[in-house]
Design an enzyme around this catalytic site. Structure first.
Site, short mmCIF file in Angstrom:
data_model
loop_
_atom_site.label_atom_id
_atom_site.label_comp_id
_atom_site.label_asym_id
_atom_site.label_seq_id
_atom_site.Cartn_x
_atom_site.Cartn_y
_atom_site.Cartn_z
N ASP A 190 -6.35 -12.52 -4.26
CA ASP A 190 -6.23 -11.80 -4.59
C ASP A 190 -6.85 -10.00 -4.12
O ASP A 190 -7.84 -9.72 -5.26
CB ASP A 190 -5.88 -11.44 -6.40
CG ASP A 190 -5.29 -10.23 -6.58
OD1 ASP A 190 -5.08 -9.10 -6.29
OD2 ASP A 190 -4.53 -10.18 -8.00
N HIS A 191 -6.34 -9.42 -3.29
CA HIS A 191 -6.93 -8.36 -2.64
C HIS A 191 -7.13 -7.08 -3.79
O HIS A 191 -8.72 -6.35 -3.57
CB HIS A 191 -5.96 -7.71 -1.62
CG HIS A 191 -5.27 -6.73 -2.17
ND1 HIS A 191 -4.00 -6.75 -2.32
CD2 HIS A 191 -5.89 -5.34 -1.61
CE1 HIS A 191 -3.80 -5.64 -2.48
NE2 HIS A 191 -4.48 -4.94 -2.68
N HIS A 253 -2.06 -8.18 -10.27
CA HIS A 253 -3.36 -7.57 -9.80
C HIS A 253 -3.61 -6.74 -10.43
O HIS A 253 -4.25 -6.43 -11.42
CB HIS A 253 -2.83 -6.23 -8.98
CG HIS A 253 -2.82 -6.85 -7.33
ND1 HIS A 253 -3.37 -8.27 -6.97
CD2 HIS A 253 -1.34 -6.19 -6.23
CE1 HIS A 253 -3.04 -8.26 -5.45
NE2 HIS A 253 -1.55 -7.06 -5.74
C1 BG6 Z 1 0.02 -5.38 -2.43
C2 BG6 Z 1 1.52 -5.42 -3.11
O1 BG6 Z 1 -0.44 -6.87 -3.13
O2 BG6 Z 1 -1.04 -4.09 -2.88
C3 BG6 Z 1 1.57 -4.04 -1.51
O3 BG6 Z 1 2.47 -6.37 -2.18
C4 BG6 Z 1 1.05 -2.99 -2.46
O4 BG6 Z 1 3.06 -3.05 -2.45
C5 BG6 Z 1 -0.40 -3.40 -2.54
O5 BG6 Z 1 0.98 -1.67 -1.83
C6 BG6 Z 1 -0.83 -1.81 -3.51
O6 BG6 Z 1 -2.55 -1.86 -2.39
P1 BG6 Z 1 -3.65 -1.08 -2.38
O7 BG6 Z 1 -4.84 -2.07 -3.00
O8 BG6 Z 1 -3.61 0.20 -1.58
O9 BG6 Z 1 -3.69 -0.68 -4.21
#
Ligand code: BG6
Length: 512
Positions: A190-191, A253
């Site tokens: 989960d990034h 997230h």
């Molecule tokens: C991803 C989603 O997991 O997270 C995207 O698939 C989204 O749709 C992105 O734009 C948002 O990540 P961050 O790090 O830019 O908040």
């Protein structure tokens, strides 16, 4: 989040499935470069890129080098990059073809012999989700997973999102993965958990003595978690049509952010101890019945609008999106964590595309002070205290409180204190994937979803998706691009006499 001791990761082969995709260019290679620069990559790391497309190794390396100019940190240390890209080999194959895995096995064994990678293999699934299970099956059949015969070294598999489409499909995928790998070998990425400011929530809560005593229903009125994006679906309309905001952002997230805010103090930083506490939070959210879902959830889809002075099209006019698409690009929920700490404290979550600003933040709103004392001093407008953990784009922590306006009479004014994360020193260049990749290489699973967490999250999200699926939206599009979402999301809080914190300020106190 590895322990405070810095160590070089184990020698290993990183096998990237779907290596010709965007993720390798935009995130994985820049992250490997940053890790190498910090001295955290082992000298004997090999990278095996696997994909369907036919490429010569020279072409593939050239593509990676071009992409680094675009997505890597600048100026690039050419010598360091050359040493990294020289470790990349390329294998063409079909994900379902056993012969490809037999060749892969030979390449891996050769790497062990020639590069000292010691039988440690890290499989990174950067493929479309439809082939996750197939790859796991094939790795197992080739004796490259848990393995029927004894092998040296470790095997770990990283699975990108989306992890399933609902509770049933997530469980089915888990069954397939666990037939090939043990849970301790599976790293569901989960990034968001790779973000410094997200990891800081744990440190903020548990490395300080003053917050934990007031971190409960006695002092906290409610919590808001917002992930607003100003971008649209950025050419990913095809994927997004099958996802929507609830699956894309909230179920994974935002639920993770909620778990970090609401979890009980862990007794150690051990991966499973932390994850035990987090899963209990998700399990304490009672799945809603149909009526509650209608009252406590809001979905929206953007129409045309203006963002940063530029007109932008409606979602339904984006490429690969149906002209009458029912997919939500905004979702808001009111959830309750039903345990002693949080009973009756609502958690309001919202995520949306094409919102007024890019802003991810957690707002902890405390109960209002008794106002009797200041009745004549403007108490009607007395703001409750708020603690804001701003995740991005300006990484900071803000405390809002009341102060006395200078002068002979007592008048109140809202004031704030800010801590800018950047003040802690030189920021470390990061794509968000460095910590995650490094943690897999050292076997630290704390920042990864465990099967029971995924299950608990889908148990909450699936009934909502079912009700939304059964009742197609009649008012889409219901918010303009560049706004803060549909009016129904405001009403969700107004009914509880609360309002969303919509950050208006263009200038951050952390801007240089
Ligand atoms: C991803 C989603 O997991 O997270 C995207 O698939 C989204 O749709 C992105 O734009 C948002 O990540 P961050 O790090 O830019 O908040």
């Amino acid at each position: 989040m590895a322990s405070s001791e810095q160590q070089t990761a184990d020698p290993c082969v990183l096998v990237i499935f779907g290596a010709t995709g965007d993720l390798t260019k935009r995130k994985l290679m820049p992250a490997l470069y940053n890790l190498a620069r910090s001295g955290l990559l082992p000298d004997n790391l090999a990278i095996l890129a696997f994909a369907r497309r036919v490429h010569t190794i020279e072409n593939f390396r050239r593509d990676l080098t071009d992409a680094m100019q675009q997505f890597g940190p600048q100026p690039l240390d050419a010598g360091l990059w050359e040493r990294i890209v020289a470790r990349v080999t390329y294998l063409t194959g079909d994900y379902a073809d056993p012969a490809a895995y037999a060749t892969m096995r030979q390449v891996l064994e050769q790497s062990d012999a020639e590069r000292g990678t010691r039988g440690n293999y890290l499989y990174y699934l950067a493929t479309p989700p439809e082939v996750f299970a197939e790859v796991a099956r094939q790795l197992s059949a080739a004796g490259l997973a848990r393995g029927s015969q004894p092998f040296q070294g470790w095997r770990r598999i990283v699975v990108e999102k989306p992890f399933g489409h609902d509770l049933a499909s997530a469980r089915a995928l888990d069954g397939e993965l666990q037939a090939a790998f043990d849970e301790s070998q599976i790293f569901r990425i989960d990034h968001y958990l790779g973000k410094e400011t997200v990891q800081n929530v744990l440190v903020f809560r548990f490395a300080n003595g003053i917050f934990e005593p007031i971190w409960n229903r006695r002092y906290i009125d409610h919590v808001q978690i917002t992930a607003a994006e100003s971008v649209g679906v950025e050419g990913r309309g095809g994927y997004y049509e099958s996802a929507g905001a609830l699956r894309d952002m909230i179920q994974n997230h935002l639920f993770q952010l909620l778990a970090l805010v609401a979890m009980e103090p862990p007794i150690s930083f051990d991966g499973d101890v932390i994850r035990d506490q987090k899963v209990r939070v998700l399990q304490a959210i009672k799945p809603m019945d149909d009526e509650e879902i209608i009252r406590r959830s809001v979905r929206g889809q953007y129409g045309p609008g203006v963002i940063g002075g530029t007109p932008v099209p409606a979602y339904r006019d984006e490429p690969s999106v149906g002209r009458d698409s029912p997919t939500e690009t905004f979702a808001a929920l009111k959830l309750n964590v039903e345990n002693w700490r949080w009973a009756d404290v609502p958690f309001y979550l919202r995520a949306g595309k094409r919102m007024a600003r890019r802003e991810t933040e957690i707002v902890i709103q405390f109960r209002r002070a008794p106002v009797l004392l200041f009745r004549s001093a403007g108490a009607a407008s007395l703001q409750p205290n708020r603690l804001i953990l701003r995740i991005q784009p300006d990484e900071r922590i803000e405390v809002q409180f009341q102060a006395k306006r200078p002068g002979a009479i007592v008048r109140l004014a809202p004031a704030q204190m800010n801590f800018c994360y950047g003040d802690l020193g030189e920021s470390v260049l990061s794509t968000g994937y460095e910590t995650l990749l490094y943690d897999v290489m050292i076997g630290d699973s704390m920042l990864f979803h465990r099967a029971d967490m995924v299950d608990a999250a889908w148990r909450v999200a699936t009934p909502i998706l079912d009700v939304w699926g059964a009742l197609p939206p009649r008012d889409f599009p219901n918010y303009s691009a560049g706004s803060w979402g549909p009016a129904a999301a405001d009403r969700l809080l107004e009914r509880d006499r609360r309002v969303w914190q919509n950050p208006e300020q263009e200038q951050s106190p952390c801007d240089p």
